[in-house]
Design an enzyme around this catalytic site. Sequence first.
Site, PDB file in Angstrom:
ATOM      1  N   ASP A  11       0.870  -1.161   0.000  1.00  0.00           N
ATOM      2  CA  ASP A  11       0.000   0.000   0.000  1.00  0.00           C
ATOM      3  C   ASP A  11       0.916   1.222   0.000  1.00  0.00           C
ATOM      4  O   ASP A  11       2.112   1.114   0.305  1.00  0.00           O
ATOM      5  CB  ASP A  11      -0.891  -0.026   1.248  1.00  0.00           C
ATOM      6  CG  ASP A  11      -1.832   1.159   1.308  1.00  0.00           C
ATOM      7  OD1 ASP A  11      -2.464   1.484   0.284  1.00  0.00           O
ATOM      8  OD2 ASP A  11      -1.927   1.776   2.395  1.00  0.00           O
ATOM      9  N   ASP A  13       0.058   5.050   1.144  1.00  0.00           N
ATOM     10  CA  ASP A  13      -0.073   5.954   2.286  1.00  0.00           C
ATOM     11  C   ASP A  13      -0.073   5.172   3.595  1.00  0.00           C
ATOM     12  O   ASP A  13      -0.870   4.259   3.782  1.00  0.00           O
ATOM     13  CB  ASP A  13      -1.352   6.784   2.167  1.00  0.00           C
ATOM     14  CG  ASP A  13      -1.371   7.637   0.902  1.00  0.00           C
ATOM     15  OD1 ASP A  13      -0.294   8.024   0.423  1.00  0.00           O
ATOM     16  OD2 ASP A  13      -2.487   7.897   0.396  1.00  0.00           O
ATOM     17  N   SER A  20      -2.222  11.000   5.860  1.00  0.00           N
ATOM     18  CA  SER A  20      -2.924  12.170   6.366  1.00  0.00           C
ATOM     19  C   SER A  20      -4.419  11.920   6.241  1.00  0.00           C
ATOM     20  O   SER A  20      -4.883  11.474   5.188  1.00  0.00           O
ATOM     21  CB  SER A  20      -2.545  13.411   5.556  1.00  0.00           C
ATOM     22  OG  SER A  20      -3.410  14.486   5.868  1.00  0.00           O
ATOM     23  N   ASP A  21      -5.173  12.217   7.293  1.00  0.00           N
ATOM     24  CA  ASP A  21      -6.627  12.097   7.220  1.00  0.00           C
ATOM     25  C   ASP A  21      -7.202  13.079   6.200  1.00  0.00           C
ATOM     26  O   ASP A  21      -8.312  12.889   5.709  1.00  0.00           O
ATOM     27  CB  ASP A  21      -7.266  12.331   8.591  1.00  0.00           C
ATOM     28  CG  ASP A  21      -7.001  11.172   9.545  1.00  0.00           C
ATOM     29  OD1 ASP A  21      -6.755  10.040   9.067  1.00  0.00           O
ATOM     30  OD2 ASP A  21      -7.019  11.411  10.764  1.00  0.00           O
ATOM     31  N   PHE A  23      -5.814  13.554   3.306  1.00  0.00           N
ATOM     32  CA  PHE A  23      -5.291  13.061   2.036  1.00  0.00           C
ATOM     33  C   PHE A  23      -3.943  13.702   1.703  1.00  0.00           C
ATOM     34  O   PHE A  23      -3.639  14.800   2.164  1.00  0.00           O
ATOM     35  CB  PHE A  23      -6.258  13.303   0.856  1.00  0.00           C
ATOM     36  CG  PHE A  23      -7.545  12.552   0.979  1.00  0.00           C
ATOM     37  CD1 PHE A  23      -7.710  11.325   0.379  1.00  0.00           C
ATOM     38  CD2 PHE A  23      -8.608  13.084   1.701  1.00  0.00           C
ATOM     39  CE1 PHE A  23      -8.896  10.624   0.492  1.00  0.00           C
ATOM     40  CE2 PHE A  23      -9.796  12.397   1.823  1.00  0.00           C
ATOM     41  CZ  PHE A  23      -9.943  11.160   1.221  1.00  0.00           C
ATOM     42  N   ASN A  55      -5.615   2.909  -2.851  1.00  0.00           N
ATOM     43  CA  ASN A  55      -6.866   3.627  -3.064  1.00  0.00           C
ATOM     44  C   ASN A  55      -6.545   5.116  -3.078  1.00  0.00           C
ATOM     45  O   ASN A  55      -5.854   5.598  -2.178  1.00  0.00           O
ATOM     46  CB  ASN A  55      -7.855   3.359  -1.927  1.00  0.00           C
ATOM     47  CG  ASN A  55      -8.465   1.975  -1.961  1.00  0.00           C
ATOM     48  OD1 ASN A  55      -8.385   1.264  -2.951  1.00  0.00           O
ATOM     49  ND2 ASN A  55      -9.080   1.583  -0.858  1.00  0.00           N
ATOM     50  N   GLN A  56      -7.038   5.820  -4.076  1.00  0.00           N
ATOM     51  CA  GLN A  56      -6.815   7.267  -4.171  1.00  0.00           C
ATOM     52  C   GLN A  56      -8.129   7.973  -4.489  1.00  0.00           C
ATOM     53  O   GLN A  56      -8.310   8.567  -5.552  1.00  0.00           O
ATOM     54  CB  GLN A  56      -5.731   7.567  -5.220  1.00  0.00           C
ATOM     55  CG  GLN A  56      -4.348   7.103  -4.819  1.00  0.00           C
ATOM     56  CD  GLN A  56      -3.842   7.806  -3.565  1.00  0.00           C
ATOM     57  OE1 GLN A  56      -4.064   9.000  -3.355  1.00  0.00           O
ATOM     58  NE2 GLN A  56      -3.170   7.047  -2.699  1.00  0.00           N
ATOM     59  N   ARG A 133      -8.611  -2.930   5.218  1.00  0.00           N
ATOM     60  CA  ARG A 133      -9.011  -3.157   3.821  1.00  0.00           C
ATOM     61  C   ARG A 133      -7.830  -3.573   2.947  1.00  0.00           C
ATOM     62  O   ARG A 133      -7.991  -4.352   2.008  1.00  0.00           O
ATOM     63  CB  ARG A 133      -9.733  -1.939   3.252  1.00  0.00           C
ATOM     64  CG  ARG A 133      -8.883  -0.711   3.116  1.00  0.00           C
ATOM     65  CD  ARG A 133      -9.683   0.430   2.536  1.00  0.00           C
ATOM     66  NE  ARG A 133      -8.904   1.650   2.631  1.00  0.00           N
ATOM     67  CZ  ARG A 133      -9.413   2.821   2.917  1.00  0.00           C
ATOM     68  NH1 ARG A 133     -10.709   2.945   3.120  1.00  0.00           N
ATOM     69  NH2 ARG A 133      -8.647   3.870   2.980  1.00  0.00           N
TER      70      ARG A 133
END
Length: 188
Positions: A11, A13, A20-21, A23, A55-56, A133
């Site tokens: 993964d 991030d 970062s919450d 993004f 995931n982005q 996830r």
Amino acid sequence: MTPTTKLIILDRDGVINHDSDAFIKSTDEWQAIPGSVQAIARLNQAGYTVVVATNQSGVARKLFSMETLNAIHQKMHASVEQVGGLIDAVFFCPHSADDNCDCRKPKPGMLQEISTRYNLSLKGVHCVGDSLRDLQSGFMLGCIPNLVLTGKGQATLTKGGLPPGTQVHPDLASLVESLLSTHSETTI
């Protein structure tokens, strides 16, 4: 890829770079976790092909453009290359959870694409993430789940519910150290 090719799926991030919450929305915000890019180089030197699956959803949320995402990934590639490493490919899902796509982790679509691209079963391939996830998507395809405690990893561990057989490591560098020392002991 040959049958002897070793693949590892990371993964992004929280594993390679600080999370970062809000993004990671720019190249300035992308900052490598200490030791992570060197760990990728060590994997390469040990014969591993390193791919990223991330995931982005910031793209779908219009927090950043595809051009910005590409620039962030270019910075990541350059950071790894500066220490003699290589990320072979970056697979990403630009969708939001509401899009209900097949590629957004925890669904296995992105990892199935990796399997297809490399013509390789993912059974026994190490999959590394800091969230449930990340681990679930790989586990569905037979990957060995590895949780790192960087990023959201500590909160993920505390919450529990990890796939059976999940290996837990302080960070990517520790995981690589463990993987390579175990591999060298079992290889003749």
